[in-house]
Design a protein around this motif. Structure first.
Motif, PDB file in Angstrom:
ATOM      1  N   UNK A   1     -19.464   8.765  -3.285  1.00 14.71           N
ATOM      2  CA  UNK A   1     -19.718   8.207  -4.612  1.00 14.71           C
ATOM      3  C   UNK A   1     -20.830   7.166  -4.574  1.00 14.71           C
ATOM      4  N   UNK A   2     -20.868   6.348  -3.520  1.00 21.89           N
ATOM      5  CA  UNK A   2     -21.967   5.393  -3.359  1.00 21.89           C
ATOM      6  C   UNK A   2     -23.284   6.152  -3.193  1.00 21.89           C
ATOM      7  N   UNK A   3     -23.248   7.224  -2.435  1.00 20.16           N
ATOM      8  CA  UNK A   3     -24.437   8.064  -2.243  1.00 20.16           C
ATOM      9  C   UNK A   3     -24.919   8.635  -3.578  1.00 20.16           C
TER      10      UNK A   3
ATOM     11  N   UNK B   1     -36.477   6.378 -10.362  1.00 19.25           N
ATOM     12  CA  UNK B   1     -37.579   5.663  -9.717  1.00 19.25           C
ATOM     13  C   UNK B   1     -37.188   4.233  -9.348  1.00 19.25           C
ATOM     14  N   UNK B   2     -35.893   3.975  -9.209  1.00 15.23           N
ATOM     15  CA  UNK B   2     -35.417   2.666  -8.759  1.00 15.23           C
ATOM     16  C   UNK B   2     -35.208   2.752  -7.250  1.00 15.23           C
ATOM     17  N   UNK B   3     -36.329   2.757  -6.505  1.00 14.24           N
ATOM     18  CA  UNK B   3     -36.276   3.108  -5.090  1.00 14.24           C
ATOM     19  C   UNK B   3     -35.601   2.047  -4.233  1.00 14.24           C
TER      20      UNK B   3
ATOM     21  N   UNK C   1     -32.334   2.915  -2.050  1.00 17.42           N
ATOM     22  CA  UNK C   1     -32.290   2.774  -0.593  1.00 17.42           C
ATOM     23  C   UNK C   1     -31.093   1.938  -0.163  1.00 17.42           C
ATOM     24  N   UNK C   2     -30.812   0.873  -0.914  1.00 16.97           N
ATOM     25  CA  UNK C   2     -29.651   0.041  -0.577  1.00 16.97           C
ATOM     26  C   UNK C   2     -28.357   0.845  -0.647  1.00 16.97           C
ATOM     27  N   UNK C   3     -28.224   1.671  -1.662  1.00 22.95           N
ATOM     28  CA  UNK C   3     -26.998   2.461  -1.804  1.00 22.95           C
ATOM     29  C   UNK C   3     -26.891   3.495  -0.680  1.00 22.95           C
TER      30      UNK C   3
ATOM     31  N   UNK D   1     -31.817  11.257   2.436  1.00 18.40           N
ATOM     32  CA  UNK D   1     -31.936  10.500   1.190  1.00 18.40           C
ATOM     33  C   UNK D   1     -32.643   9.163   1.426  1.00 18.40           C
ATOM     34  N   UNK D   2     -32.351   8.519   2.539  1.00 18.78           N
ATOM     35  CA  UNK D   2     -33.056   7.273   2.844  1.00 18.78           C
ATOM     36  C   UNK D   2     -34.551   7.526   3.008  1.00 18.78           C
TER      37      UNK D   2
END
Length: 724
Positions: free
Chosen positions: A580-582, A592-594, A598-600, A631-632
């Motif tokens: 779910x976090x992913x 576009x909230x990169x 990345x943090x998530x 994803x990262x």
């Protein structure tokens, strides 16, 4: 190449990207645009929310490109690669006009006047309305048959009656279905309502076409379809009171006795009517000019007279009491349905009445047999066919049927009075159980290894393979959506939640987001209110978030994903929490909230690594970590941290390459290779990027045509950059 990237071209491209084509390929183009926006402006810029914001962004980009020829070249290549032409097919799939059509020439002339009047900038829209059974659909189909020369570029028909509820489909779903009728490929169909409306208008611009929306229930369903081009006529058909639509209003009135007799003669035959002359006044009185009632009673009359023999030709049938006669005059359609139903054998009549109780969008012999408590589906199929012969049911493709709403209500009311509340409840519950068994088997066949899919039940029924499982779910999706609500109404909460969860393969593999969304909304709420197991609400909030995200409803999707995280964490389910976090990260990535994405993704990786060898999900942990790395890498590319992005993506590629032999992993490898090629292109290493593109193409089958087309566009971008 600045002259190639005109401000208008940039604006059009960004509007198209913002509205988004469906699937992974559309997301790839969106992410490439977002990464290039960040490089051009030097800061993170969220995906614009509407056309006005996209136009403003295009203006800011255009101002920068005049001072940066290299970025101008990059934008020119990206815009060119995203300019895939979508065309609508001619024709459409208009049903045939009814052969017993009678005395609607005045109505047809009104409609044709709207189609042929002077344009003067006023949209051509007609609203056709009348009481249930009056023949509004017949008028629309007759108009289409008589005006093919007028609309040579297409005649498109949508019947909204097959939706899962009384309110019908949402406006976005109506647009989706219309684009499908126009033969727009799924991968070229925008996910948002605004994008779909924009494509619809582009495809109808300059065309001579007829669009018929039958059984509309709200103004919102058709507002976005009002044409802005001179030669498109939108015909909205309403069974009941007209909508508040700015349109030429045309009412289908009851047939006069003269033309009612004409319809009876067409259906029953002139010889039958002559022999049953004494019955005709009573028939006309009962039917009150209602086309459905006249058609149904004419067929019954023909059957009765043909079977009576010469000695009783023309003798009136047994009369009803005065109260029954008065009721039938006020409800001619339901009265005709009642009379027709009494021609069925008792067992078939019981089956029809009990099947009518759930308001199911479509009926199969399996579901009808369950409603009646029969073990013999073939016998149920014969009963359904008999009911269709009496106009109690309408035949659908395959072996499916549906009720007209008024007929269904008459049969359901009769079931309640004849059989009592308990037997009616039992019939509905049997259908729910049969449907649940069917879709659980299908879901397991469609995604046999997914931890989000329940094991197949021990009860009989088996889908053959993945393709068959998805096909079964697609055939039953409207029934499942309806069943979730029905199950909740009957306090069968576990059934409601399991039905909704069984839709996961359909939204993941077949893109049925619009179709499943109503069920997921109901089920997620129901799970919160009535279920103690926190994992079930978490799973349903996840499904809802995924669905909303695919439809571009970002804020709603993020709320649902955060609810999924909360539920999974409370349940002590690290696998579900990490997933779910992913998903939250993916939602941010697509906006576009990169940085936040990345943090998530990093947070999801940390949660995955907390899974111990004896916990659920341990066997799949290496694959989950590889996907998190991919994803990262995608988020790092958007942040401009290209060397880190390359290392992450190379690691993901190596992992999936080491798991060769499985089609799903080959596709994941191809996706990671595509991401890596994008990063290498951004780094300026186009020779290496072209090598990765070739590797990805070799892994994809012809079924992945959209991805192959995207790779072809990426190849052109890399080749052009390498040649500069």
């Amino acid at each position: 190449m600045l002259e190639v990237v005109a401000l208008s071209a940039l604006t059009t491209f960004l509007i198209g990207v913002g509205n988004g084509a469906a699937g992974e390929v559309g997301k790839n183009l969106t992410l490439s645009a977002g990464a290039l926006v960040r490089r051009t402006l030097g800061r993170e810029t969220p995906l614009p929310a509407d056309a006005e914001e996209r136009q403003a962004l295009a203006g800011r980009l255009y101002a920068r490109l005049g001072r940066d020829p290299r970025q101008a070249d990059a934008w020119a290549l990206l815009v060119e690669s995203g300019q895939e032409q979508v065309t609508a097919a001619s024709g459409g799939d208009m049903p045939p006009a009814p052969w017993a059509f009678t005395n609607r020439q005045k109505v047809l002339k009104q409609l044709m006047r709207e189609a042929t009047r002077s344009w003067e900038g006023r949209p051509r829209v007609a609203l056709l309305s009348g009481p249930p059974g009056s023949g509004t659909t017949s008028v629309a189909l007759r108009l289409a048959a008589e005006s093919r020369d007028r609309f040579p570029d297409g005649q498109y028909y949508l019947d909204l009656r097959d939706a899962s509820g009384d309110s019908g489909p949402e406006p976005a779903a109506v647009l989706l279905r219309l684009l499908r009728e126009m033969d727009v490929a799924p991968d070229q169909t925008p996910t948002t309502e605004a994008g779909r409306e924009r494509l619809y208008r582009r495809l109808t611009s300059g065309r001579r076409a007829l669009v018929v929306i039958d059984h509309a229930t709200s103004l919102a369903q058709v507002r976005g379809l009002v044409p802005a081009t001179p030669d498109v006529l939108l015909l909205v058909v309403v069974s009941g009171p007209p909508l508040l639509l700015e349109a030429e209003r045309v009412t289908v009135a009851p047939l006069s006795d003269r033309y009612a007799k004409k319809m009876v003669r067409k259906v029953a035959g002139p010889e039958i009517v002559a022999r049953a002359h004494a019955r005709l006044p009573g028939l006309l009185e009962r039917c009150q000019g209602n086309a459905y009632a006249l058609h149904a009673e004419a067929r019954l009359l023909a059957e009765a007279v043909a079977g009576a023999g010469a000695g009783v030709d023309g003798a009136p049938g047994p009369g009803l009491g005065p109260e029954a006669e008065a009721w039938r005059r006020h409800h001619p359609m339901r009265g005709a349905a009642e009379q027709a139903s009494l021609r069925l054998a008792p067992e078939a009549l019981r089956l029809c009445r009990l099947t009518a109780l759930g308001a199911w969008p479509s009926l199969s012999p399996e579901l009808a047999a369950a409603a009646a408590g029969l073990d013999d589906e073939e016998r149920a199929a014969r009963m359904l066919a008999e009911a269709a012969d009496l106009h109690l049911l309408e035949a659908l493709p395959g072996t499916r049927y549906r009720f007209r709403p008024e007929v269904r209500r008459q049969l359901a009311d009769a079931a309640a009075s004849e059989y009592g509340a308990q037997e009616c409840t039992d019939a509905v519950v049997r259908v729910l159980d049969a449907l649940l068994n069917r879709v659980l088997h299908a879901a397991h066949a469609a995604l046999p290894q997914s931890w989000r899919t329940e094991p197949a039940p021990d009860l009989p029924y088996a889908s053959r393979d993945e393709t068959d499982g998805v096909a079964v779910l697609a055939a039953e999706v409207a029934n499942v959506v309806r069943a979730v609500t029905v199950a909740e109404e009957h306090r069968r909460y576990t059934t409601a939640l399991r039905l909704a969860r069984a839709l996961w393969p359909l939204q993941l593999k077949a893109g049925y987001w619009d179709e499943v969304l109503p069920a997921l909304r109901v089920a997620a709420r129901c799970a919160e209110e009535n279920h103690a197991d926190r994992r079930t609400p978490g799973a349903l909030h996840f499904q809802l978030a995924h669905c909303l995200g695919e439809l571009g409803r970002w804020e709603q999707a993020s709320r649902a994903a955060r609810a999924a995280v909360t539920c999974e964490r409370a349940a002590g389910h690290p696998r579900g929490e990490a997933s779910s976090v992913e998903l939250l990260g993916l939602l941010n990535l697509n906006r576009w909230l990169y940085e936040e994405a990345h943090e998530r993704f990093v947070e999801a990786e940390h949660i995955y690594r907390r899974i111990t060898p004896d916990q659920e999900g341990a066997a799949d942990l290496p694959r989950a970590l590889a996907l998190a790395e991919r994803h990262q890498g995608r988020a790092l590319r958007g942040l401009g941290r290209l060397d880190e992005s390359r290392r992450r993506l190379e690691s993901a590629v190596d992992f999936f390459a080491g798991r060769g032999g499985h089609a799903a992993e080959a596709y994941n490898q191809a996706r990671a290779l595509t991401d890596l090629a994008e990063t290498l292109h951004d780094l300026g290493d186009d020779t290496a990027a072209l090598t990765r593109i070739t590797e990805a193409e070799a892994l994809l089958t012809p079924a992945a045509a959209p991805h192959l087309r995207y790779l072809a566009g990426l190849r052109r971008r890399c080749e052009a950059a390498a040649g500069q």
